[in-house]
Design a protein around this motif. Structure first.
Motif, mmCIF file in Angstrom:
data_model
loop_
_atom_site.group_PDB
_atom_site.id
_atom_site.type_symbol
_atom_site.label_atom_id
_atom_site.label_comp_id
_atom_site.label_asym_id
_atom_site.label_seq_id
_atom_site.Cartn_x
_atom_site.Cartn_y
_atom_site.Cartn_z
ATOM 1 N N GLY A 87 -57.139 66.739 41.904
ATOM 2 C CA GLY A 87 -56.622 67.330 43.142
ATOM 3 C C GLY A 87 -57.540 67.096 44.316
ATOM 4 O O GLY A 87 -57.091 66.816 45.429
ATOM 5 N N PHE A 88 -58.864 67.188 44.086
ATOM 6 C CA PHE A 88 -59.827 66.953 45.156
ATOM 7 C C PHE A 88 -59.770 65.514 45.640
ATOM 8 O O PHE A 88 -59.772 65.249 46.844
ATOM 9 C CB PHE A 88 -61.242 67.304 44.678
ATOM 10 N N VAL A 89 -59.692 64.571 44.712
ATOM 11 C CA VAL A 89 -59.630 63.148 45.093
ATOM 12 C C VAL A 89 -58.342 62.863 45.857
ATOM 13 O O VAL A 89 -58.356 62.146 46.872
ATOM 14 C CB VAL A 89 -59.755 62.254 43.835
ATOM 15 N N LEU A 90 -57.231 63.405 45.421
ATOM 16 C CA LEU A 90 -55.971 63.196 46.142
ATOM 17 C C LEU A 90 -56.032 63.792 47.544
ATOM 18 O O LEU A 90 -55.565 63.184 48.512
ATOM 19 C CB LEU A 90 -54.806 63.811 45.363
ATOM 20 N N HIS A 91 -56.619 64.967 47.663
ATOM 21 C CA HIS A 91 -56.753 65.592 48.975
ATOM 22 C C HIS A 91 -57.597 64.732 49.906
ATOM 23 O O HIS A 91 -57.231 64.507 51.068
ATOM 24 C CB HIS A 91 -57.376 66.983 48.821
ATOM 25 N N GLN A 92 -58.724 64.235 49.409
ATOM 26 C CA GLN A 92 -59.582 63.388 50.218
ATOM 27 C C GLN A 92 -58.865 62.100 50.634
ATOM 28 O O GLN A 92 -58.989 61.645 51.764
ATOM 29 C CB GLN A 92 -60.876 63.048 49.450
ATOM 30 N N GLU A 93 -58.093 61.529 49.710
ATOM 31 C CA GLU A 93 -57.376 60.284 50.021
ATOM 32 C C GLU A 93 -56.308 60.522 51.090
ATOM 33 O O GLU A 93 -56.150 59.718 52.011
ATOM 34 C CB GLU A 93 -56.752 59.724 48.742
#
Length: 104
Positions: A87-93
């Motif tokens: 979820g964190f990686v998707l948010h950053q992307e």
């Protein structure tokens, strides 16, 4: 057609004296149809626990424990940490894509 006759009869009672009883019959039959449909829905909802109790004898509910790994076939002991990282990686992307597109 009937609504027009009912409206005309309500505005001018002498315009169509034979149309008013026919319009009232149509209105009452419509109300009876809707009322009976609502009554059937209420009866179905009221009998739903009994229906579910009968069907549970044939198809019992499978109880799953939600402790430990969320998925039994998972090889990761703590799925919550992995899901948080994804979820964190998707948010950053998504944030990076919004910044590169600029304001619309």
């Amino acid at each position: 057609m009937y609504l027009l006759a009912l409206t005309a009869a309500a505005v001018n009672p002498q315009a169509a004296p034979n149309e008013l009883p026919q319009a009232l019959v149509i209105a009452l039959s419509g109300m009876l149809i809707v009322g009976s449909a609502l009554l059937l829905i209420c009866l179905f909802i009221a009998t739903m626990p009994r229906i579910l109790a009968i069907t549970e004898k044939f198809w019992p509910e499978v109880e799953e424990s939600h402790g430990g790994a969320a998925h039994p076939e998972s090889h990761v002991p703590d799925d919550d940490a992995v899901l948080a990282a994804i979820g964190f990686v998707l948010h950053q992307e998504f944030q990076r894509q919004l910044q590169s597109d600029g304001p619309a």
